[in-house]
Design an enzyme around this catalytic site. Structure first.
Site, short mmCIF file in Angstrom:
data_model
loop_
_atom_site.label_atom_id
_atom_site.label_comp_id
_atom_site.label_asym_id
_atom_site.label_seq_id
_atom_site.Cartn_x
_atom_site.Cartn_y
_atom_site.Cartn_z
CD GLN A 1 31.12 72.65 -23.01
OE1 GLN A 1 30.37 73.39 -22.44
NE2 GLN A 1 31.33 71.63 -22.95
CG HIS B 1 26.05 71.53 -23.41
ND1 HIS B 1 25.38 70.90 -22.43
CD2 HIS B 1 27.23 71.83 -23.17
CE1 HIS B 1 26.14 70.25 -21.95
NE2 HIS B 1 27.20 70.44 -22.40
CD GLU C 1 29.95 75.93 -17.13
OE1 GLU C 1 29.50 75.08 -16.74
OE2 GLU C 1 29.82 76.39 -18.42
CG HIS C 2 33.68 74.00 -18.97
ND1 HIS C 2 32.55 74.36 -19.24
CD2 HIS C 2 33.39 72.88 -18.20
CE1 HIS C 2 31.31 73.56 -18.84
NE2 HIS C 2 32.06 72.68 -18.13
CG ASP D 1 30.97 68.13 -19.73
OD1 ASP D 1 31.24 68.83 -18.84
OD2 ASP D 1 30.99 68.28 -21.19
CG HIS E 1 27.42 93.49 23.38
ND1 HIS E 1 26.17 93.92 23.06
CD2 HIS E 1 27.58 92.58 22.18
CE1 HIS E 1 25.78 93.50 22.01
NE2 HIS E 1 26.66 92.82 21.32
#
Length: 448
Positions: free
Chosen positions: A266, A269, A335-336, A369, A428
């Protein structure tokens, strides 16, 4: 290599815990004033403005925004067969998973003559953003397109930055992935200007109409995220994605070499990527540090990885036991999230907050991924506490259909009038009463 946060013996409150954990992220507010004039220009001048900004930021200006279909087809013809085969396998697996996410119309008989149904309608047209930059992301094409197609979206457009090395077109591998998925509308526009053009549409250089979309999905850098925030009153968005992140919950049964490689995966990235290890074993933490030293020295993107791992967003969190570790990972809401412990499946089942959970040593984030079948467009920056990853549901609208006959409405009319009066909204209630006044008058007239 990784900074340490030692929570052993501590009993922090949830607020204190969230503040104590490694967290980087980006301040989208800091760039809104920069991005807002750009979005305005594209909203006013359309493709011309988008192409101008693309030339400024990407160093190239294509002849047109829309990539000719022949260029897309040629990209697939020239793609390495091994890459094409891998992309096809990824597509097949993603379709299997996302096809099972389809929702059927529900029909509830509330009372005799009173039915409420919920039907699911695909978004009419979506814009799927695929970033360029540090890497090429054909996998993001798959992760965006497959759920949209499985939802039944009728009109798809991919937007991806023009590449100077490829004549102002998006990277050929991205175009090839589009061809494999049957997507023939691709725009060579990226960044904030790409999001703005998707939202507002315009006229291409050759006079062709670039229709605006109803929903924009896909990750991007901070400027893309800022543009999505600015355009969300015009179009829907999936999320405001931040830098990628991995958290690993591990005990002393885990392999330190595997943990190190996953943290690196990771970190490569982005320099802002977050890599966090949560463990109750100080010995394991030491072994992971040693493995990181060895593996980082030989990894391709060494400088990027080192910057990410040494940033405030990355680190090792020491806890007393797995129960404390679960509390930490739920507060972090990664996230992961990888679970590499004894009886990993049972531990994973106890997790409450994560974008995706990877169970055991043979389910690395890298699998997700590309070829697990799951989606890799996931909530970041702690938003997994309340948000989900991209799915078929992202591209569907749930619409209630209310079908009551006269007797069913009459049976509950007094309740509607009572609640309307309680809220001081007599109109109403009158809207219900009027139906029976009209109905009675019509019946009387018919009888005469």
């Amino acid at each position: 290599m990784l900074a340490r946060t030692d929570l052993r013996g501590a009993r922090p409150t949830l607020a204190e815990l969230r503040r104590a954990l490694p967290r980087g992220g980006t301040d989208v507010n800091a760039v809104l004033d920069t991005v807002a004039p750009l979005v305005h220009e594209v909203s006013e001048r359309g493709a011309d403005a988008a192409l101008e900004f693309g030339e400024q930021f990407d160093g190239v200006r294509p002849d047109s925004v829309r990539v000719p279909p022949s260029v897309i087809a040629d990209a697939l013809d020239q793609l390495d067969p091994a890459v094409a085969d891998a992309l096809r396998e990824s597509i097949v697996r993603a379709r299997k998973v996302h096809a099972d996410q389809r929702r059927e119309t529900s029909r509830t008989q509330v009372v005799d003559g009173g039915v409420v149904s919920e039907k699911w309608i695909p978004v009419r047209r979506v814009g799927l953003y695929v970033p360029g930059g540090n890497a090429v992301y054909p996998s993001s094409v798959i992760m965006n397109v497959v759920p949209a197609q499985e939802a039944g979206v009728g009109s798809l457009v991919i937007a991806s930055p023009p590449q100077k090395d490829f004549g102002g077109r998006p990277h050929p591998t991205i175009l090839a992935a589009c061809a494999l998925l049957g997507v023939d509308e691709v725009w060579a526009v990226g960044g904030a200007q790409g999001v703005a053009l998707l939202a507002y549409g315009g006229t291409d250089s050759d006079g062709a109409v670039l229709d605006p979309v109803d929903l924009v999905t896909g990750p991007g850098n901070i400027f893309v995220t800022a543009a999505k925030r600015l355009c969300r009153s015009v179009v829907g968005i999936d999320s405001e994605a931040g830098p990628t992140e991995i958290a690993i919950l591990a005990d002393d049964s885990a392999d330190p070499g595997i943990l190190a490689s996953d943290l690196i995966s990771q970190a490569e990235h982005d320099v802002l990527a977050a890599s966090v290890l949560v463990t109750d074993s100080a010995d394991l933490a030491d072994a992971v540090d040693l493995a990181l030293d060895a593996q980082v020295a030989t990894t391709k993107h060494r400088e990027r990885v080192m910057t990410a791992l040494s940033g405030k967003q990355s680190g090792i969190v020491l806890v007393d036991d797995l129960d404390a570790g679960l509390t930490v990972v739920d507060a972090y809401a990664a996230e992961h999230l990888e679970i590499q412990t004894r009886d990993a499946a049972a531990v994973a089942d106890r997790v409450q907050n994560a974008g995706a959970i990877f169970v055991g040593p043979y389910a690395p984030v890298s699998l997700g991924d590309y070829c697990a079948g799951s989606n890799h467009v996931l909530p970041t920056s702690g938003s997994a506490r309340f948000a989900s990853g991209l799915s078929v549901q992202t591209f569907l609208k749930g619409v209630h259909v209310i079908d009551y006959d006269e007797d069913a409405l009459r049976a509950v009319a007094d309740k509607v009038v009572t609640l309307a009066d309680a809220e001081d909204l007599p109109g109403h209630g009158d809207a219900v009463k009027q139906r029976f006044v009209t109905s009675g008058a019509a019946t009387e007239a018919g009888a005469s």
